[in-house]
Design a protein around this motif. Structure first.
Motif, PDB file in Angstrom:
ATOM      1  N   LEU A 186       0.833  -1.202   0.000  1.00  0.00           N
ATOM      2  CA  LEU A 186       0.000   0.000   0.000  1.00  0.00           C
ATOM      3  C   LEU A 186       0.871   1.256   0.000  1.00  0.00           C
ATOM      4  N   VAL A 187       1.951   1.247   0.767  1.00  0.00           N
ATOM      5  CA  VAL A 187       2.856   2.405   0.824  1.00  0.00           C
ATOM      6  C   VAL A 187       3.409   2.712  -0.559  1.00  0.00           C
ATOM      7  N   LEU A 188       3.878   1.689  -1.264  1.00  0.00           N
ATOM      8  CA  LEU A 188       4.469   1.905  -2.595  1.00  0.00           C
ATOM      9  C   LEU A 188       3.410   2.317  -3.615  1.00  0.00           C
ATOM     10  N   GLU A 189       2.221   1.788  -3.488  1.00  0.00           N
ATOM     11  CA  GLU A 189       1.129   2.184  -4.380  1.00  0.00           C
ATOM     12  C   GLU A 189       0.824   3.664  -4.219  1.00  0.00           C
ATOM     13  N   ARG A 190       0.730   4.133  -2.976  1.00  0.00           N
ATOM     14  CA  ARG A 190       0.469   5.552  -2.719  1.00  0.00           C
ATOM     15  C   ARG A 190       1.649   6.413  -3.181  1.00  0.00           C
ATOM     16  N   ALA A 191       2.865   5.929  -2.994  1.00  0.00           N
ATOM     17  CA  ALA A 191       4.047   6.683  -3.417  1.00  0.00           C
ATOM     18  C   ALA A 191       4.056   6.889  -4.930  1.00  0.00           C
ATOM     19  N   ARG A 192       3.705   5.851  -5.671  1.00  0.00           N
ATOM     20  CA  ARG A 192       3.667   5.978  -7.141  1.00  0.00           C
ATOM     21  C   ARG A 192       2.590   6.969  -7.575  1.00  0.00           C
ATOM     22  N   GLU A 193       1.460   6.966  -6.885  1.00  0.00           N
ATOM     23  CA  GLU A 193       0.404   7.940  -7.192  1.00  0.00           C
ATOM     24  C   GLU A 193       0.898   9.367  -6.982  1.00  0.00           C
ATOM     25  N   LEU A 194       1.652   9.587  -5.912  1.00  0.00           N
ATOM     26  CA  LEU A 194       2.169  10.929  -5.636  1.00  0.00           C
ATOM     27  C   LEU A 194       3.192  11.348  -6.693  1.00  0.00           C
ATOM     28  N   ASP A 195       3.998  10.409  -7.171  1.00  0.00           N
ATOM     29  CA  ASP A 195       4.988  10.740  -8.200  1.00  0.00           C
ATOM     30  C   ASP A 195       4.330  11.175  -9.512  1.00  0.00           C
ATOM     31  N   LYS A 196       3.100  10.751  -9.742  1.00  0.00           N
ATOM     32  CA  LYS A 196       2.403  11.100 -10.988  1.00  0.00           C
ATOM     33  C   LYS A 196       1.792  12.498 -10.958  1.00  0.00           C
ATOM     34  N   ILE A 197       1.731  13.106  -9.788  1.00  0.00           N
ATOM     35  CA  ILE A 197       1.151  14.447  -9.682  1.00  0.00           C
ATOM     36  C   ILE A 197       2.103  15.468 -10.289  1.00  0.00           C
ATOM     37  N   LEU A 198       1.583  16.341 -11.128  1.00  0.00           N
ATOM     38  CA  LEU A 198       2.404  17.368 -11.761  1.00  0.00           C
ATOM     39  C   LEU A 198       2.992  18.298 -10.703  1.00  0.00           C
ATOM     40  N   PRO A 199       4.218  18.780 -10.902  1.00  0.00           N
ATOM     41  CA  PRO A 199       4.880  19.623  -9.890  1.00  0.00           C
ATOM     42  C   PRO A 199       4.042  20.816  -9.446  1.00  0.00           C
ATOM     43  N   GLU A 200       3.343  21.449 -10.373  1.00  0.00           N
ATOM     44  CA  GLU A 200       2.569  22.639 -10.012  1.00  0.00           C
ATOM     45  C   GLU A 200       1.325  22.318  -9.192  1.00  0.00           C
ATOM     46  N   LYS A 201       0.965  21.039  -9.113  1.00  0.00           N
ATOM     47  CA  LYS A 201      -0.224  20.641  -8.354  1.00  0.00           C
ATOM     48  C   LYS A 201       0.117  19.916  -7.044  1.00  0.00           C
ATOM     49  N   ARG A 202       1.386  19.881  -6.713  1.00  0.00           N
ATOM     50  CA  ARG A 202       1.798  19.171  -5.519  1.00  0.00           C
ATOM     51  C   ARG A 202       1.565  20.018  -4.268  1.00  0.00           C
ATOM     52  N   GLY A 203       1.176  19.361  -3.187  1.00  0.00           N
ATOM     53  CA  GLY A 203       0.882  20.051  -1.940  1.00  0.00           C
ATOM     54  C   GLY A 203       2.129  20.331  -1.117  1.00  0.00           C
ATOM     55  N   PRO A 204       1.994  21.123  -0.064  1.00  0.00           N
ATOM     56  CA  PRO A 204       3.141  21.502   0.768  1.00  0.00           C
ATOM     57  C   PRO A 204       3.754  20.348   1.555  1.00  0.00           C
ATOM     58  N   LEU A 205       3.052  19.205   1.638  1.00  0.00           N
ATOM     59  CA  LEU A 205       3.614  18.024   2.292  1.00  0.00           C
ATOM     60  C   LEU A 205       3.870  16.905   1.281  1.00  0.00           C
ATOM     61  N   HIS A 206       4.021  17.256   0.017  1.00  0.00           N
ATOM     62  CA  HIS A 206       4.159  16.247  -1.032  1.00  0.00           C
ATOM     63  C   HIS A 206       5.228  15.205  -0.688  1.00  0.00           C
ATOM     64  N   GLY A 207       4.782  13.937  -0.602  1.00  0.00           N
ATOM     65  CA  GLY A 207       5.701  12.827  -0.428  1.00  0.00           C
ATOM     66  C   GLY A 207       6.205  12.590   0.978  1.00  0.00           C
ATOM     67  N   VAL A 208       5.847  13.445   1.926  1.00  0.00           N
ATOM     68  CA  VAL A 208       6.362  13.314   3.294  1.00  0.00           C
ATOM     69  C   VAL A 208       5.715  12.104   3.966  1.00  0.00           C
ATOM     70  N   ALA A 209       6.526  11.174   4.416  1.00  0.00           N
ATOM     71  CA  ALA A 209       6.026   9.964   5.066  1.00  0.00           C
ATOM     72  C   ALA A 209       5.702  10.248   6.529  1.00  0.00           C
ATOM     73  N   ILE A 210       4.501   9.846   6.949  1.00  0.00           N
ATOM     74  CA  ILE A 210       4.036  10.139   8.301  1.00  0.00           C
ATOM     75  C   ILE A 210       3.480   8.880   8.945  1.00  0.00           C
ATOM     76  N   GLY A 211       3.973   8.569  10.134  1.00  0.00           N
ATOM     77  CA  GLY A 211       3.415   7.487  10.939  1.00  0.00           C
ATOM     78  C   GLY A 211       2.291   8.028  11.798  1.00  0.00           C
ATOM     79  N   VAL A 212       1.201   7.294  11.898  1.00  0.00           N
ATOM     80  CA  VAL A 212      -0.005   7.766  12.587  1.00  0.00           C
ATOM     81  C   VAL A 212      -0.290   6.874  13.790  1.00  0.00           C
ATOM     82  N   LYS A 213      -0.377   7.480  14.940  1.00  0.00           N
ATOM     83  CA  LYS A 213      -0.665   6.742  16.169  1.00  0.00           C
ATOM     84  C   LYS A 213      -1.976   5.974  16.031  1.00  0.00           C
ATOM     85  N   ASP A 214      -1.980   4.759  16.528  1.00  0.00           N
ATOM     86  CA  ASP A 214      -3.107   3.854  16.274  1.00  0.00           C
ATOM     87  C   ASP A 214      -4.308   4.103  17.189  1.00  0.00           C
ATOM     88  N   VAL A 215      -4.581   5.376  17.465  1.00  0.00           N
ATOM     89  CA  VAL A 215      -5.868   5.783  18.041  1.00  0.00           C
ATOM     90  C   VAL A 215      -6.541   6.799  17.124  1.00  0.00           C
TER      91      VAL A 215
END
Length: 445
Positions: A51-80
């Motif tokens: 799933l991580v790699l699938e999402r990463a490939r989707e982000l790579d396909k986004i055009l540079p001018e449409k990328r968000g301020p957190l583009h590609g930043v990996a974030i771990g989310v507490k399980d609550v």
């Protein structure tokens, strides 16, 4: 060339922008790091590399001018915190493999700004107990010494960021669940002003205490998050310099606080000496007596709000609940509603007074923890030095840089008045440069 997993979020973003690194290659480097290290840290409650790699490939396909301020930043989310494509299990057998199909508001915000939600990090049960996670299997461990706790309740996020398995982690704090792991794992940790970031879609222990927590290895990365979550101070941004700044240093022990251990005591002294050497003025202070009931009130608030928060789980699966949570529901301490109302009201009256005290200084400096991370994994350590700022709703940043008698990291807390989060980050950036360079603790290679 620096291995991608070692990059901070801001450094990784720079590499994405100049084309020297793809999100997919970055994600693969992080996953390789996890594959090598997670058998030691056990920081992840759920992680699906596919799933991580699938999402990463989707982000790579986004055009540079449409990328968000957190583009590609990996974030771990507490399980609550709810995630629509991953289970949310609260480290509870009641919710094993439970997978609600929606994101918490915080996760929605991060995704909308281009973040790569990497996986779910371990937590103590419902982010409310001090028993090291998980409830079954190997316990989450401190990456700098696996015989020690990484702290809690945001155990996995602190360990994963401290071990460079992700650059950013989400935690929560009700007493000390973000700041304490920040100190134990040698990273920056921030508890923003209470109620400044939406808690919709995360398990609530206390409505008037729970706050989203943020982990990173640089202040620049914390700044990325505060901007995305629209945390804005009333006053305009101004450059901050250590020279000429005035800080308050909490003398210890304070009323109702235990004495610090030798590592924290030494860190406080050295931190003050370093700031003085760089031209700051340090004033030692003791909190006035009127704030002495603060901790007692906090316990009454937790007990009262815990009665509500865990009632449904008590009815449906009491035999699978931790005794602490059962004691809340059953009001084991026999707190009256009148006592709880007094706690709510007196705490509310204290907050503007503590704000006024904090506003006299660039920041208040105090301990984050009693000492180094304790050995063992059954208990995540004392949060007593974090509680006052949580119950006062004030923003706090743990700044790393010091070490204890066993060479383990120890951080110090800097604190500001409510809704001065951006100011506190500017202070933390300059203080952090000094503490990291001259404090004596160096990150493991």
């Amino acid at each position: 060339m620096t291995e991608p997993f070692r990059l901070t979020a801001s450094q990784a973003q720079a590499a994405f922008k100049d084309g020297s690194l793809t999100v997919e290659a970055y994600a693969k480097s992080l996953l390789d790091r996890v594959s090598v290290r997670d058998s030691t840290t056990h920081a992840w409650a759920y992680l699906d590399p596919k799933l991580v790699l699938e999402r990463a490939r989707e982000l790579d396909k986004i055009l540079p001018e449409k990328r968000g301020p957190l583009h590609g930043v990996a974030i771990g989310v507490k399980d609550v915190i709810l995630t629509k494509d991953m289970p949310t299990q609260y480290n509870s057998p009641i919710y094993k493999d439970d997978a609600p199909k929606l994101d918490a508001a915080s996760v929605q915000t991060l995704r909308a700004n281009g973040a790569l939600i990497f996986g779910k990090t371990t937590t103590t049960e419902f982010a409310s107990t001090s028993v090291g996670p998980p409830y079954a299997g190997p316990k989450t461990a401190n990456p700098h010494d696996p015989s020690r706790t990484p702290g809690g309740s945001s155990s996995g996020s602190g360990a994963a960021v401290g071990d460079m398995q992700v650059p950013i982690g989400l935690g929560t704090q009700t007493v000390g669940s973000t700041i304490r792991p920040g100190s134990f794992n040698g990273i920056y940790a921030m508890k923003p002003t209470w109620n400044s970031i939406s808690r919709e879609g995360q398990k609530v222990y206390s409505l008037i205490l729970d706050t989203l927590g943020l982990y990173a290895r640089s202040v620049d990365d914390l700044k990325l998050l505060l901007d995305v979550f629209h945390l804005v101070d009333d006053e305009p941004e101004e450059e901050f310099a250590i020279k000429g700044a005035k800080f308050a240093l909490l003398t210890l022990p304070q009323p109702e606080w235990d004495a610090p251990g030798p590592g924290t005591a030494a860190a406080l002294k050295k931190g003050a000496d370093l700031l003085r050497a760089h031209g700051a003025e340090i004033e030692e202070i003791t909190l006035p007596d009127e704030f002495r009931p603060m901790y007692d009130y906090q316990l009454k608030v937790l007990a009262g709000e815990g009665r509500v928060a865990f009632l449904a789980d008590y009815y449906t699966a009491k035999d699978q609940l931790h005794p602490l949570l059962i004691s809340h529901v059953e009001n084991e301490k026999k707190y009256t509603r009148k006592e709880q109302l007094k706690a709510f009201d007196d705490l509310a009256a204290m907050r503007p007074k503590v704000d006024a005290l904090a506003d006299k200084y660039a920041a208040i400096i105090g301990p984050s923890v009693v000492d180094e991370a304790p050995t063992g994994h059954e208990n995540t350590g004392s949060a007593q030095f974090c509680g006052p700022w949580t119950v006062m709703h004030m923003p706090v940043v743990n700044i790393p840089g010091f070490k204890g008698e066993n060479g383990m990291p120890i951080g110090l807390s800097v604190v500001a008045a409510r809704y001065r989060d951006q100011h506190l980050l500017r202070v933390s950036r300059e203080v952090g440069k000094i503490f990291e360079a001259e404090g004596g603790w160096a990150r493991n290679p």
